[in-house]
Every structure is written in C-alpha cells, then in structure tokens.
Design a protein around this motif. Sequence first.
Motif, PDB file in Angstrom:
ATOM      1  N   ASP A 139      19.048   2.075  -2.182  1.00  0.00           N
ATOM      2  CA  ASP A 139      18.452   0.758  -2.386  1.00  0.00           C
ATOM      3  C   ASP A 139      17.008   0.913  -2.858  1.00  0.00           C
ATOM      4  OD1 ASP A 139      17.013  -1.743  -1.834  1.00  0.00           O
ATOM      5  OD2 ASP A 139      18.869  -2.390  -0.875  1.00  0.00           O
ATOM      6  N   ALA A 140      16.702   0.447  -4.086  1.00  0.00           N
ATOM      7  CA  ALA A 140      15.364   0.607  -4.636  1.00  0.00           C
ATOM      8  C   ALA A 140      14.314  -0.120  -3.808  1.00  0.00           C
ATOM      9  CB  ALA A 140      15.331   0.107  -6.084  1.00  0.00           C
ATOM     10  N   GLY A 141      14.682  -1.268  -3.254  1.00  0.00           N
ATOM     11  CA  GLY A 141      13.734  -2.014  -2.434  1.00  0.00           C
ATOM     12  C   GLY A 141      13.360  -1.268  -1.173  1.00  0.00           C
ATOM     13  N   ILE A 142      14.360  -0.632  -0.550  1.00  0.00           N
ATOM     14  CA  ILE A 142      14.101   0.157   0.657  1.00  0.00           C
ATOM     15  C   ILE A 142      13.261   1.380   0.319  1.00  0.00           C
ATOM     16  CG2 ILE A 142      15.189   1.574   2.437  1.00  0.00           C
ATOM     17  CD1 ILE A 142      17.517  -0.376   2.430  1.00  0.00           C
ATOM     18  N   ALA A 143      13.576   2.029  -0.812  1.00  0.00           N
ATOM     19  CA  ALA A 143      12.819   3.221  -1.221  1.00  0.00           C
ATOM     20  C   ALA A 143      11.356   2.885  -1.436  1.00  0.00           C
ATOM     21  CB  ALA A 143      13.426   3.796  -2.502  1.00  0.00           C
ATOM     22  N   ARG A 144      11.088   1.689  -1.933  1.00  0.00           N
ATOM     23  CA  ARG A 144       9.710   1.296  -2.223  1.00  0.00           C
ATOM     24  C   ARG A 144       8.864   1.245  -0.959  1.00  0.00           C
ATOM     25  NH1 ARG A 144       8.499  -3.147  -6.852  1.00  0.00           N
ATOM     26  NH2 ARG A 144       6.235  -2.976  -6.920  1.00  0.00           N
ATOM     27  N   THR A 145       9.502   1.016   0.180  1.00  0.00           N
ATOM     28  CA  THR A 145       8.804   0.995   1.463  1.00  0.00           C
ATOM     29  C   THR A 145       8.915   2.322   2.188  1.00  0.00           C
ATOM     30  OG1 THR A 145       9.237  -1.378   1.692  1.00  0.00           O
ATOM     31  CG2 THR A 145       8.656  -0.165   3.688  1.00  0.00           C
ATOM     32  N   ASN A 146      10.140   2.833   2.303  1.00  0.00           N
ATOM     33  CA  ASN A 146      10.376   4.033   3.109  1.00  0.00           C
ATOM     34  C   ASN A 146       9.809   5.300   2.475  1.00  0.00           C
ATOM     35  OD1 ASN A 146      11.699   2.473   4.961  1.00  0.00           O
ATOM     36  ND2 ASN A 146      13.745   3.202   4.470  1.00  0.00           N
ATOM     37  N   ASN A 147       9.848   5.389   1.154  1.00  0.00           N
ATOM     38  CA  ASN A 147       9.454   6.618   0.476  1.00  0.00           C
ATOM     39  C   ASN A 147       8.058   6.528  -0.134  1.00  0.00           C
ATOM     40  OD1 ASN A 147      11.936   7.551   1.173  1.00  0.00           O
ATOM     41  ND2 ASN A 147      12.781   7.643  -0.883  1.00  0.00           N
ATOM     42  N   ASN A 148       7.223   5.716   0.475  1.00  0.00           N
ATOM     43  CA  ASN A 148       5.877   5.482  -0.053  1.00  0.00           C
ATOM     44  C   ASN A 148       4.858   6.321   0.708  1.00  0.00           C
ATOM     45  OD1 ASN A 148       3.350   4.432  -0.796  1.00  0.00           O
ATOM     46  ND2 ASN A 148       4.228   2.434  -1.232  1.00  0.00           N
ATOM     47  N   PRO A 149       4.358   7.414   0.112  1.00  0.00           N
ATOM     48  CA  PRO A 149       3.423   8.280   0.832  1.00  0.00           C
ATOM     49  C   PRO A 149       2.099   7.610   1.151  1.00  0.00           C
ATOM     50  CG  PRO A 149       3.551   8.912  -1.475  1.00  0.00           C
ATOM     51  CD  PRO A 149       4.629   7.891  -1.251  1.00  0.00           C
ATOM     52  N   ILE A 150       1.707   6.607   0.374  1.00  0.00           N
ATOM     53  CA  ILE A 150       0.444   5.924   0.649  1.00  0.00           C
ATOM     54  C   ILE A 150       0.517   5.209   1.993  1.00  0.00           C
ATOM     55  CG2 ILE A 150      -1.090   4.078  -0.134  1.00  0.00           C
ATOM     56  CD1 ILE A 150      -0.336   4.845  -2.993  1.00  0.00           C
ATOM     57  N   LYS A 151       1.658   4.594   2.277  1.00  0.00           N
ATOM     58  CA  LYS A 151       1.836   3.930   3.561  1.00  0.00           C
ATOM     59  C   LYS A 151       2.050   4.938   4.692  1.00  0.00           C
ATOM     60  CE  LYS A 151       1.462  -0.302   2.121  1.00  0.00           C
ATOM     61  NZ  LYS A 151       0.308  -1.133   2.551  1.00  0.00           N
ATOM     62  N   LEU A 152       2.847   5.978   4.421  1.00  0.00           N
ATOM     63  CA  LEU A 152       3.152   6.956   5.457  1.00  0.00           C
ATOM     64  C   LEU A 152       1.927   7.761   5.875  1.00  0.00           C
ATOM     65  CD1 LEU A 152       6.575   8.296   4.132  1.00  0.00           C
ATOM     66  CD2 LEU A 152       6.197   6.723   6.033  1.00  0.00           C
ATOM     67  N   LEU A 153       0.996   7.966   4.957  1.00  0.00           N
ATOM     68  CA  LEU A 153      -0.197   8.769   5.235  1.00  0.00           C
ATOM     69  C   LEU A 153      -1.412   7.891   5.493  1.00  0.00           C
ATOM     70  CD1 LEU A 153       0.425  11.440   2.456  1.00  0.00           C
ATOM     71  CD2 LEU A 153       0.697  11.779   4.935  1.00  0.00           C
ATOM     72  N   HIS A 154      -1.175   6.686   5.933  1.00  0.00           N
ATOM     73  CA  HIS A 154      -2.256   5.732   6.180  1.00  0.00           C
ATOM     74  C   HIS A 154      -3.350   6.328   7.060  1.00  0.00           C
ATOM     75  CE1 HIS A 154      -3.985   1.678   6.938  1.00  0.00           C
ATOM     76  NE2 HIS A 154      -4.211   2.161   8.155  1.00  0.00           N
ATOM     77  N   GLY A 155      -2.978   7.124   8.052  1.00  0.00           N
ATOM     78  CA  GLY A 155      -3.953   7.680   8.980  1.00  0.00           C
ATOM     79  C   GLY A 155      -4.770   8.818   8.426  1.00  0.00           C
ATOM     80  N   SER A 156      -4.459   9.275   7.220  1.00  0.00           N
ATOM     81  CA  SER A 156      -5.187  10.401   6.608  1.00  0.00           C
ATOM     82  C   SER A 156      -6.066   9.957   5.442  1.00  0.00           C
ATOM     83  CB  SER A 156      -4.191  11.472   6.134  1.00  0.00           C
ATOM     84  OG  SER A 156      -3.501  12.043   7.223  1.00  0.00           O
ATOM     85  N   GLN A 157      -6.401   8.691   5.389  1.00  0.00           N
ATOM     86  CA  GLN A 157      -7.177   8.185   4.257  1.00  0.00           C
ATOM     87  C   GLN A 157      -8.531   8.875   4.106  1.00  0.00           C
ATOM     88  OE1 GLN A 157      -6.991   3.767   3.451  1.00  0.00           O
ATOM     89  NE2 GLN A 157      -5.959   3.768   5.433  1.00  0.00           N
ATOM     90  N   ASP A 158      -9.161   9.227   5.217  1.00  0.00           N
ATOM     91  CA  ASP A 158     -10.502   9.806   5.151  1.00  0.00           C
ATOM     92  C   ASP A 158     -10.504  11.326   5.163  1.00  0.00           C
ATOM     93  OD1 ASP A 158     -11.682   7.278   5.117  1.00  0.00           O
ATOM     94  OD2 ASP A 158     -11.669   7.150   7.301  1.00  0.00           O
ATOM     95  N   SER A 159      -9.319  11.941   5.050  1.00  0.00           N
ATOM     96  CA  SER A 159      -9.266  13.408   5.125  1.00  0.00           C
ATOM     97  C   SER A 159      -8.440  14.043   4.015  1.00  0.00           C
ATOM     98  CB  SER A 159      -8.691  13.840   6.482  1.00  0.00           C
ATOM     99  OG  SER A 159      -7.375  13.331   6.652  1.00  0.00           O
ATOM    100  N   LEU A 160      -7.479  13.307   3.453  1.00  0.00           N
ATOM    101  CA  LEU A 160      -6.527  13.915   2.515  1.00  0.00           C
ATOM    102  C   LEU A 160      -7.203  14.311   1.204  1.00  0.00           C
ATOM    103  CD1 LEU A 160      -3.417  14.453   2.628  1.00  0.00           C
ATOM    104  CD2 LEU A 160      -3.169  12.469   1.128  1.00  0.00           C
ATOM    105  N   HIS A 161      -6.912  15.550   0.758  1.00  0.00           N
ATOM    106  CA  HIS A 161      -7.428  16.050  -0.517  1.00  0.00           C
ATOM    107  C   HIS A 161      -6.322  16.314  -1.538  1.00  0.00           C
ATOM    108  CE1 HIS A 161     -11.046  16.670   1.861  1.00  0.00           C
ATOM    109  NE2 HIS A 161     -11.710  17.014   0.777  1.00  0.00           N
ATOM    110  N   LEU A 162      -5.140  16.717  -1.051  1.00  0.00           N
ATOM    111  CA  LEU A 162      -4.049  17.106  -1.937  1.00  0.00           C
ATOM    112  C   LEU A 162      -2.778  16.358  -1.542  1.00  0.00           C
ATOM    113  CD1 LEU A 162      -4.522  21.004  -1.757  1.00  0.00           C
ATOM    114  CD2 LEU A 162      -5.520  19.451  -3.430  1.00  0.00           C
TER     115      LEU A 162
END
Length: 452
Positions: A139-162
């Motif tokens: 399901d493309a709609g589900i993938a847009r939420t479930n497979n979104n690294p920006i949302k999944l890595l929300h807690g690493s906004q101030d540390s992520l480099h790669l």
Amino acid sequence: MPGLLSATTSGADAAQRVTLLLRDEGSILSFVMSATSGSSESNAVHCLHISTGALSNNVAQTLADFVACPPPSLALTHLQIDDAEDFLGSHRDLVRVFARLTTIRHLSLGGVGERSRALLQRMTIGLVSADLEMLPEDDAGIARTNNNPIKLLHGSQDSLHLLFGKRCDIRSPRDAPYRERFPFVRIIKLEHLHLPVTADYVRVFPDLARLCISVPDEVKDRVLGPNYRAYAEYRNVNIMAQLDEGSWNSLEACSATLDDHFLLGLTCPVTKLRISGNYMNTAMLRAVLSNACPEYLGFRWFDANILSPQFATVLSRSYIAQLRCLEFTLCLGGVLQPDQVNVGVMLDTTIKAISSLSIRSFGLFLGSYLRSDSNPSRRYTEPLCEAERYLLGLDVTAVAQRIKDAVPGLEVVAIAIFNHRARPFVCAKLGVGLYPADAVESTPLKTADSFT
C-alpha cells in the motif's frame, strides 16, 4: 572468544574499533559469556553485527538480560542487525533493551518493519548515521508513513550526519509539510526511492553536500509512463517549488541516473555530477547540465553507443564551459551485442568529441562484457570476439598520450581496461601528482585505482 568471527577495521580507527559478527546462537552465547567475564577481547568490541535471524526463546532471553544491563567496560558505538524483524521478534524485550543502549551512534537495520520502527522511535540517544533497509509495503499510502526515515529518525534531528536507505519513502505526509529539520546531515544515499520531491529535501536537509538517489523504473513507469512530457511536467513542479521556497546554494556531488537527475530539477550548481547508465536522452542531459554547471562530469555504466553525434553536440555547449574534468566508465557489450561494438571507432569518436573542451583531466575506463554466450561456465571457452581482440592488443599508454595530445590544456589522463576474459587489469596514468587528491582533476586517477 571461541566461536566468534571478529574483524578489525582498516585505517586510522583500526586500533580503536573491532567489528564482531554474531552469526548464530552459539556466537551470541559466547559473546555474552565473554563480555560478562570482562575479557579484554570483548571490551575491544565497538561494532556489533548481528546476522542470526530469529533466535530461540532461551537465547533471546539471555541476550535481552545482558543488553538490559551491559558491563560498563563494553562501549558499543556501531550496531548492525540483518533481518531485524525476525531478530527483534524473538523476544518481547529485545526492542526495549536495544532502544535503551546509550552508546550507539551508528545504526544499520535490514528488513525494517513494525518492530524495527518501534526500536527507532524509542531510542533515547541521537544517531550520527543511519542505514535503513525497509521491508516492501504493498500500500503506497502506508509506505509513505511507515517507510519514512524523516519521521522514524525524529529524535536524531540534532545529531544525524549520514543517511542511507533502501525502499524509503521520503515524501512528506499529505497536507502536512515537514516540521523536522536535520541541520547536520551532509550525505544522503537512498535506493529504491519513490519519485523525489526536491523541496522536501531542501527543507529538511538544509546543509546537504552530497546526494545520491535511485528510483526504480517500475515506479517511474507506473506514475509517469513513457511520456517525456510527464517527466518534464514533474521536473517543472520541482523547479517551481525551489524557486518559490529556495534551494541549496550548491551541492558538492549528486549521483543518479539521467532521468532521476531530470526529475530532481536541481536549480543549484553541482560541483561533481555523476550520471549512471544506460539510459541516455540528450534533451534531458542538456536540461540537467544547464542547471548543474558541473566542474566534474562522470558517466558510469553506459555502453559504447553513448558516444553519438547528438551526445557530442551536448558537450560543445556553453553550459559546460566551467568543466574541468570528464570521465567515462563504459560497460562495452553490457547492452549492445558484441558485433555492434567497434572499439576503434568509439575511441576516434571520443577523441573528436572532447578535442574542443577546455578540460584539465579525463578518464576512460573500459569494461569488457562482450560475450554472446550468457552461460558463466563458458566464460573462458567461447572464442574472443573482434572487440575483445582489439582490447587485448590495445596499448593504453599510447591511447592516453594520443588523447592528451588531441586536447589542448589536458594534463591528467587515466585509461584502463577491466573485466577482460584474456587480459588482466591494465591502466595508464598521465599527470599523476599535478593536483591535490581532493581536486576534481584527480578524480580519474582515483577511479582507476578503484578497479585494482
């Protein structure tokens, strides 16, 4: 540590970092026992690579108890889990205890699904690098939420480099523009991606330096079809969004297929532009080059037919006046049949096409894939075709000098032949040492070294 496979990393960090591969239940139990006893070998482990798949309940419980309260001397900074869903599903506590590891800064997960997403969302520390291979979603709609690294890595906004990923969907949720910002991310490499929404990239990763994307052909075929106009309209939407909302000032490097570059519609200069083959459309190429204005331009994994008169015309235009380095890595016979490849004509065409360029550096790397018989067992028994025989006797040093003589101002030339059935790797380099290793002019020399 009996039963464990460990490998020390190479380079400057070799003395500080050891990778430990846990590939079965026995190696897990051995590692837990060794670490619990405080052995010097276990204390040296900084990178843990788990490739066991699902565990039995008893072993999973033992590991969960250990990870919940690891010895202070064990400081894991890198964690890689293959088949993460099966592994994390072995025990109800595994997600919780791994999420609470406070020393992990570099995380790689294969087969990201529900449990892996829970791990990412519950992590209490910021990651420096993340490599996420998502499980496919129908399901493309589900993938847009479930497979979104920006949302999944929300807690690493101030540390992520790669950020690296496969089968990610990086489009913002419908009617909900991203509020996340990852100001320190410099490098992104995403494969099996959905169609790129460039403004999202710019907004979320404002200081990006290097971008590499790959969109599967089936996605483009399903959404855009074979119509060039649909590609052009999608590109224009991306361009207009950047004009309205802003883009990067520049990128150090961008790598993609030609049609993916075209869809991105970058409006900023790109120092190093790499275009992967084998699809070539000169109208798309002109559009991409006129915006990117690269100083280095590399074409990779194209066949000999890339060097057409129309292609040569693109190279003669003013939008590559600033070009300092041009490079081709060709798979001869990768698409064409062996009798369609004439290496001598290809070399003549190449030299003619670049003779008017004001470049300082040039690379030509010829991979031989010239077999009519696809059976690997007959790789060395099938007679050499005419193009293979030509490559067998080709003097690469003479070719390098011929090219240098034909192009005024050319100082660095690298020519190589690789993957030939009857000839080992051979390479000729002219101008070694004229430019610093990080200069675009040195790129062909480094590319030649990578084939050895």
